[in-house]
Design an enzyme around this catalytic site. Structure first.
Site, short mmCIF file in Angstrom:
data_model
loop_
_atom_site.label_atom_id
_atom_site.label_comp_id
_atom_site.label_asym_id
_atom_site.label_seq_id
_atom_site.Cartn_x
_atom_site.Cartn_y
_atom_site.Cartn_z
N LYS A 83 41.36 49.05 45.71
CA LYS A 83 42.12 48.14 44.85
C LYS A 83 41.70 48.38 43.40
O LYS A 83 40.50 48.30 43.07
CB LYS A 83 41.83 46.70 45.27
CG LYS A 83 42.95 45.74 45.02
CD LYS A 83 42.63 44.43 45.71
CE LYS A 83 43.66 43.38 45.42
NZ LYS A 83 43.24 42.08 45.91
C1 E4P Z 1 45.75 39.73 45.86
O1 E4P Z 1 45.45 40.75 46.46
C2 E4P Z 1 44.81 38.72 45.41
O2 E4P Z 1 43.65 38.78 46.22
C3 E4P Z 1 45.31 37.32 45.56
O3 E4P Z 1 46.58 37.27 46.15
C4 E4P Z 1 45.15 36.47 44.34
O4 E4P Z 1 45.62 35.18 44.63
P1 E4P Z 1 45.26 33.89 43.75
O5 E4P Z 1 46.12 33.93 42.52
O6 E4P Z 1 45.61 32.74 44.64
O7 E4P Z 1 43.80 33.99 43.44
#
Ligand code: E4P
Length: 214
Positions: A83
């Site tokens: 990522k």
């Molecule tokens: C995506 O891969 C992130 O881990 C996640 O969806 C972020 O979500 P949030 O805005 O609820 O922290």
């Protein structure tokens, strides 16, 4: 549509995996920090629970650092997806990872132009953060729709991964738009299941079943 679970909590991952509805897992530094354990240990455990793409995020923000961390984490298991944040050095690193056959999930996407750049670099997944756009009075779903349309227009192979999902309606809307994947918190996966008429109907059937002679 594929469902990933958006958590680093092993109990939550096991629960969703046992339901048989999970195709992969996404984590991020915030979710990993909540476990109180080193990222590599958590990711290793996740790989043993779910046989599908597991996103593990790099912390470095410079090209060399991103590539070094990404290669290291990718070596841990064939299902690892690196990522990478949507910054210039991140896009540059995605190009390198793509050439090396390392899968990538480009995270923190908030605009269709960012999504275009990620696709051109050969990203495996692009993660538009729907909930965080909604949080600042934007239209997360409009962003998702734009990305899906643009990718379809040009046949980009990058998969659209609807992220920052906050409630079941986000999942329904993402599915209607044609998002390839939604990454969903455990609580929302459980919410997808619930309907008061199912509960009331089942209670009634069970009551009536008692009246049936055996
Ligand atoms: C995506 O891969 C992130 O881990 C996640 O969806 C972020 O979500 P949030 O805005 O609820 O922290």
């Amino acid at each position: 549509m594929q469902f990933f679970i958006d958590t680093a909590d092993l109990d939550e991952i096991r629960d969703a995996a046992e339901m048989g509805v999970i195709d992969g897992v996404t984590t991020n530094p915030t979710l990993i920090a909540r476990t109180g354990r080193p990222m590599k240990d958590v990711v290793k455990d996740i790989c043993e629970i779910v046989d599908g793409p597991i996103s593990a995020e790099v912390i470095a923000t410079d090209y060399e650092g991103i590539v070094r961390e990404g290669r290291e984490v990718a070596k841990m298991h064939p299902n690892i997806v690196v990522k990478v944040p949507l910054i210039a050095d991140g896009i540059k690193a995605v190009k390198t990872f793509t050439a090396e056959g390392i899968k990538t999930n480009v995270t923190l996407c908030f605009s269709p132009t960012q999504a275009l750049l990620a696709a051109k670099a050969g990203a495996t997944y692009i993660s538009p953060f729907l909930g965080r756009v909604d949080d600042i009075s934007g239209e997360g779903m409009e962003l998702l729709e734009q990305i899906v349309t643009i990718y379809q227009n040009y046949g980009f192979e990058t998969k659209v991964l609807a992220a920052s999902i906050r409630h079941p309606l986000h999942v329904v809307q993402a599915a209607l738009i044609g998002s390839d994947v939604a990454t969903i918190p455990h609580k929302v996966i459980r919410q997808l299941l619930k309907h008061p008429l199912t509960d009331a109907g089942l209670a009634r059937f069970l009551e009536d079943a008692k009246k049936t002679p055996s």
